[in-house]
Design a protein around this motif. Structure first.
Motif, PDB file in Angstrom:
ATOM      1  N   SER A 320       0.698  -1.229   0.085  1.00  0.00           N
ATOM      2  CA  SER A 320       0.009  -0.017  -0.067  1.00  0.00           C
ATOM      3  C   SER A 320       0.771   1.249  -0.043  1.00  0.00           C
ATOM      4  O   SER A 320       1.865   1.390   0.860  1.00  0.00           O
ATOM      5  CB  SER A 320      -1.127  -0.060   1.049  1.00  0.00           C
ATOM      6  N   ALA A 321       0.409   2.194  -0.861  1.00  0.00           N
ATOM      7  CA  ALA A 321       1.088   3.410  -0.759  1.00  0.00           C
ATOM      8  C   ALA A 321       0.698   4.267   0.369  1.00  0.00           C
ATOM      9  O   ALA A 321      -0.339   3.978   0.607  1.00  0.00           O
ATOM     10  CB  ALA A 321       1.023   4.237  -2.139  1.00  0.00           C
ATOM     11  N   TYR A 322       1.593   5.070   0.865  1.00  0.00           N
ATOM     12  CA  TYR A 322       1.044   5.964   2.126  1.00  0.00           C
ATOM     13  C   TYR A 322       0.332   7.205   1.520  1.00  0.00           C
ATOM     14  O   TYR A 322       0.643   7.936   1.019  1.00  0.00           O
ATOM     15  CB  TYR A 322       2.517   6.397   2.510  1.00  0.00           C
ATOM     16  N   LEU A 323      -1.127   6.941   1.810  1.00  0.00           N
ATOM     17  CA  LEU A 323      -1.853   8.131   1.394  1.00  0.00           C
ATOM     18  C   LEU A 323      -2.831   8.403   2.411  1.00  0.00           C
ATOM     19  O   LEU A 323      -3.033   7.507   3.600  1.00  0.00           O
ATOM     20  CB  LEU A 323      -2.762   7.443   0.200  1.00  0.00           C
ATOM     21  N   PRO A 324      -3.813   9.637   2.456  1.00  0.00           N
ATOM     22  CA  PRO A 324      -4.479   9.969   3.388  1.00  0.00           C
ATOM     23  C   PRO A 324      -5.751   9.169   3.482  1.00  0.00           C
ATOM     24  O   PRO A 324      -6.335   8.552   2.430  1.00  0.00           O
ATOM     25  CB  PRO A 324      -4.962  11.174   3.337  1.00  0.00           C
ATOM     26  N   TYR A 325      -6.346   8.780   4.692  1.00  0.00           N
ATOM     27  CA  TYR A 325      -7.574   7.931   4.689  1.00  0.00           C
ATOM     28  C   TYR A 325      -8.757   9.091   4.360  1.00  0.00           C
ATOM     29  O   TYR A 325      -8.548  10.317   4.432  1.00  0.00           O
ATOM     30  CB  TYR A 325      -7.777   7.509   6.036  1.00  0.00           C
ATOM     31  N   PRO A 326      -9.728   8.510   4.011  1.00  0.00           N
ATOM     32  CA  PRO A 326     -11.023   9.380   3.883  1.00  0.00           C
ATOM     33  C   PRO A 326     -11.354  10.060   4.928  1.00  0.00           C
ATOM     34  O   PRO A 326     -11.247   9.883   6.069  1.00  0.00           O
ATOM     35  CB  PRO A 326     -12.322   8.571   3.432  1.00  0.00           C
ATOM     36  N   ASN A 327     -11.614  11.535   4.802  1.00  0.00           N
ATOM     37  CA  ASN A 327     -11.762  12.273   5.712  1.00  0.00           C
ATOM     38  C   ASN A 327     -10.752  12.855   6.756  1.00  0.00           C
ATOM     39  O   ASN A 327     -10.762  13.400   7.579  1.00  0.00           O
ATOM     40  CB  ASN A 327     -12.952  12.077   6.761  1.00  0.00           C
ATOM     41  N   TYR A 328      -9.401  12.429   6.165  1.00  0.00           N
ATOM     42  CA  TYR A 328      -8.336  12.845   6.654  1.00  0.00           C
ATOM     43  C   TYR A 328      -8.409  14.477   6.852  1.00  0.00           C
ATOM     44  O   TYR A 328      -8.409  15.090   6.097  1.00  0.00           O
ATOM     45  CB  TYR A 328      -7.125  12.391   6.486  1.00  0.00           C
ATOM     46  N   LYS A 329      -7.905  15.115   8.051  1.00  0.00           N
ATOM     47  CA  LYS A 329      -7.595  16.381   8.312  1.00  0.00           C
ATOM     48  C   LYS A 329      -6.179  16.745   8.840  1.00  0.00           C
ATOM     49  O   LYS A 329      -5.966  16.221   9.870  1.00  0.00           O
ATOM     50  CB  LYS A 329      -8.725  16.955   8.903  1.00  0.00           C
ATOM     51  N   GLN A 330      -5.197  17.401   8.130  1.00  0.00           N
ATOM     52  CA  GLN A 330      -4.135  17.654   8.750  1.00  0.00           C
ATOM     53  C   GLN A 330      -4.370  18.933   9.723  1.00  0.00           C
ATOM     54  O   GLN A 330      -5.049  20.032   9.469  1.00  0.00           O
ATOM     55  CB  GLN A 330      -3.299  17.983   7.447  1.00  0.00           C
ATOM     56  N   ASP A 331      -3.609  18.606  10.856  1.00  0.00           N
ATOM     57  CA  ASP A 331      -3.550  19.831  11.789  1.00  0.00           C
ATOM     58  C   ASP A 331      -3.000  21.055  11.339  1.00  0.00           C
ATOM     59  O   ASP A 331      -2.475  20.995  10.264  1.00  0.00           O
ATOM     60  CB  ASP A 331      -2.955  19.301  12.995  1.00  0.00           C
ATOM     61  N   GLU A 332      -3.362  22.156  11.951  1.00  0.00           N
ATOM     62  CA  GLU A 332      -2.894  23.418  11.926  1.00  0.00           C
ATOM     63  C   GLU A 332      -1.446  23.589  12.285  1.00  0.00           C
ATOM     64  O   GLU A 332      -1.047  23.017  13.307  1.00  0.00           O
ATOM     65  CB  GLU A 332      -3.611  24.504  12.130  1.00  0.00           C
ATOM     66  N   GLY A 333      -0.650  24.412  11.757  1.00  0.00           N
ATOM     67  CA  GLY A 333       0.701  24.653  12.243  1.00  0.00           C
ATOM     68  C   GLY A 333       1.743  23.847  11.975  1.00  0.00           C
ATOM     69  O   GLY A 333       1.564  23.014  11.084  1.00  0.00           O
ATOM     70  N   ALA A 334       2.736  23.865  12.917  1.00  0.00           N
ATOM     71  CA  ALA A 334       3.981  22.949  12.649  1.00  0.00           C
ATOM     72  C   ALA A 334       3.540  21.412  13.078  1.00  0.00           C
ATOM     73  O   ALA A 334       3.969  20.507  12.356  1.00  0.00           O
ATOM     74  CB  ALA A 334       5.096  23.325  13.544  1.00  0.00           C
ATOM     75  N   VAL A 335       2.757  21.346  13.907  1.00  0.00           N
ATOM     76  CA  VAL A 335       2.379  19.730  14.147  1.00  0.00           C
ATOM     77  C   VAL A 335       1.477  19.191  12.976  1.00  0.00           C
ATOM     78  O   VAL A 335       1.761  17.952  12.946  1.00  0.00           O
ATOM     79  CB  VAL A 335       1.140  19.782  15.519  1.00  0.00           C
ATOM     80  N   GLY A 336       0.946  19.841  12.110  1.00  0.00           N
ATOM     81  CA  GLY A 336       0.386  19.371  10.952  1.00  0.00           C
ATOM     82  C   GLY A 336       1.344  18.863   9.745  1.00  0.00           C
ATOM     83  O   GLY A 336       1.026  18.240   8.907  1.00  0.00           O
ATOM     84  N   GLU A 337       2.742  19.336  10.046  1.00  0.00           N
ATOM     85  CA  GLU A 337       3.662  18.775   9.056  1.00  0.00           C
ATOM     86  C   GLU A 337       4.255  17.191   9.602  1.00  0.00           C
ATOM     87  O   GLU A 337       5.043  16.967   8.794  1.00  0.00           O
ATOM     88  CB  GLU A 337       5.092  19.729   9.337  1.00  0.00           C
ATOM     89  N   TYR A 338       3.668  16.873  10.592  1.00  0.00           N
ATOM     90  CA  TYR A 338       4.245  15.703  11.243  1.00  0.00           C
ATOM     91  C   TYR A 338       4.218  14.454  10.414  1.00  0.00           C
ATOM     92  O   TYR A 338       5.129  13.817  10.070  1.00  0.00           O
ATOM     93  CB  TYR A 338       3.641  15.328  12.473  1.00  0.00           C
ATOM     94  N   ASN A 339       2.991  14.309   9.629  1.00  0.00           N
ATOM     95  CA  ASN A 339       2.879  13.185   8.692  1.00  0.00           C
ATOM     96  C   ASN A 339       2.257  13.417   7.488  1.00  0.00           C
ATOM     97  O   ASN A 339       2.555  12.917   6.369  1.00  0.00           O
ATOM     98  CB  ASN A 339       1.789  12.240   9.373  1.00  0.00           C
ATOM     99  N   GLY A 340       1.331  14.606   7.164  1.00  0.00           N
ATOM    100  CA  GLY A 340       0.308  14.594   6.165  1.00  0.00           C
ATOM    101  C   GLY A 340       1.494  15.015   4.708  1.00  0.00           C
ATOM    102  O   GLY A 340       0.978  14.500   3.705  1.00  0.00           O
ATOM    103  N   LYS A 341       2.290  15.734   5.134  1.00  0.00           N
ATOM    104  CA  LYS A 341       3.079  16.213   3.817  1.00  0.00           C
ATOM    105  C   LYS A 341       4.143  15.176   3.060  1.00  0.00           C
ATOM    106  O   LYS A 341       4.509  15.369   2.172  1.00  0.00           O
ATOM    107  CB  LYS A 341       3.730  17.578   4.251  1.00  0.00           C
ATOM    108  N   PHE A 342       4.100  13.960   3.964  1.00  0.00           N
ATOM    109  CA  PHE A 342       4.958  12.762   3.256  1.00  0.00           C
ATOM    110  C   PHE A 342       4.100  12.071   2.643  1.00  0.00           C
ATOM    111  O   PHE A 342       4.611  10.872   2.189  1.00  0.00           O
ATOM    112  CB  PHE A 342       5.826  12.256   4.667  1.00  0.00           C
TER     113      PHE A 342
END
Length: 384
Positions: A320-342
């Motif tokens: 499986s490719a690393y992709l967001p689940y349905p309804n995934y929401k990236q957190d605001e600010g620096a914490v939001g960079e933890y997983n989503g942008k990869f």
């Protein structure tokens, strides 16, 4: 265990992992992907200072203003940072000063946690910081191993050989899973990473998944059958990767007089044929599955079936490719960079490894690495 005890236990474990190091071991960077121990010690401390102490502890004074630049990893919203491949060039500050930095931040975190009015946002960030440091504890082990493996004297650091001391002796069988609609993702009230949300349903066809991991002995059959020189087993990208890098067997293996040896953090040892094969890329895992006329499970198939087999000896590559689940929401600010942008060009691994910190993983945990990654304790579970 309360949050202060959990914090202290985590920080102490990081220090203990570094205790056998010589001072010369703290700084070298053997590859762009393997950060020096000194950097891990500082970066995990920087996380607590930058994310928690600076915004939430009144009148907090940073330990050293230059550390924000030196020990930021990939947080673009928090300013500039040193290039990843140049972390080994940070000969100053000294190791002694980094340990003083850890003590300084620990003292102030404990002061913050001692406040009876601590709010929920701070508590959540502390727990995130603890889990972040646990991730780096495993990276410490794998990065140190890679660096020491480049030393031709095969240094011994720990008494524990990690994966080479494990056993997979059960007969290989396949567990049948019926087609149907299954729930995937995290839906409890305890900690998880944001990439484990949102909870959703998937449909899977009938499939079967192996009851155990593939062993070193079984993987040698692939090597002996010229698996590394038979293009039909390989994805084109993988074929290019192994040929460009002259890869003919798993990382840390070495053959002498037709006997296989492996480098471990307990030194060079005879390869344990009954241990699960580790330190292989997704490309190698996929090629082996093709060799056996099988495949790798998707991350959804793995999660659906996980309660029916034992896991936790190695990370397990999925298809499986690393992709967001349905309804995934990236957190605001620096914490939001933890997983989503990869969430691009990476593959998902499930489970955890023998080097993972205690109580860090769960069935919904989604680890992710690029398909050529070999320095992690990654292995193979077949599916069909």
């Amino acid at each position: 265990m309360n949050i202060i005890e959990h914090y202290k236990q985590t920080r102490n474990l990081t220090n203990s992992l570094c205790k056998p190091l010589e001072i010369e071991d703290y700084t070298p960077q053997s590859a762009a992907f393997a950060s020096p121990p000194k950097w891990h010690l500082a970066h995990t401390t920087w996380f607590f200072e930058e994310m928690i102490l600076k915004p939430f502890l009144k009148d907090y004074m940073v330990f050293n203003v230059e550390f924000s630049f030196l020990f930021n990893s990939y947080y673009n919203t928090l300013g500039k940072r040193i290039a990843r491949h140049e972390r080994g060039l940070i000969t100053r500050p000294s190791v002694e000063n980094i340990y003083k930095y850890r003590e300084y931040v620990d003292k102030h975190i404990e002061k913050l946690l001692g406040d009876s009015q601590i709010n929920e946002d701070v508590s959540k960030l502390i727990v995130l910081g603890i889990n972040h440091e646990q991730q780096h504890q495993e990276l410490l082990i794998t990065d140190i191993k890679y660096t020491l493996s480049r030393n031709p004297t095969y240094p011994k650091l720990y008494e524990v050989a990690y994966a080479n001391m494990l056993q997979e002796t059960d007969p290989l069988k396949f567990i049948d899973i019926k087609e149907g609609i299954y729930n995937i993702g995290y839906n409890k009230n305890e900690f998880c990473y944001d990439n484990e949300f949102g909870f959703h349903r998937v449909f899977v066809e009938n499939y079967a998944i192996a009851n155990r991991l593939i062993t070193n002995g079984e993987y040698i059959e692939f090597i002996n059958a010229n698996g590394y020189s038979t293009s039909k087993y390989w994805l084109d990208d993988g074929w290019y990767f192994i040929n460009t890098n002259n890869i003919e067997y798993p990382l840390y293996w070495e053959q002498e007089n037709e006997i296989w040896y492996v480098y471990t953090l307990a030194g060079k040892e005879l390869l344990n044929l009954d241990a699960p094969v580790t330190h292989i890329s997704f490309y190698e895992a996929n090629a082996y599955a093709s060799f056996k006329n099988k495949r790798l499970a998707t991350e959804f198939e793995w999660e659906i079936a996980n309660a029916q087999f034992n896991w936790g000896k190695t990370w397990e590559w999925t298809n499986s490719a690393y992709l967001p689940y349905p309804n995934y929401k990236q957190d605001e600010g620096a914490v939001g960079e933890y997983n989503g942008k990869f969430m691009i060009n990476l593959m998902v691994l499930r489970g955890h490894s023998v080097a993972t910190s205690p109580n860090h993983s769960r069935p919904t945990y989604r680890n992710f690495f690029s398909p050529e990654t070999r320095w992690q304790f990654s292995g193979i579970r077949l599916a069909k």
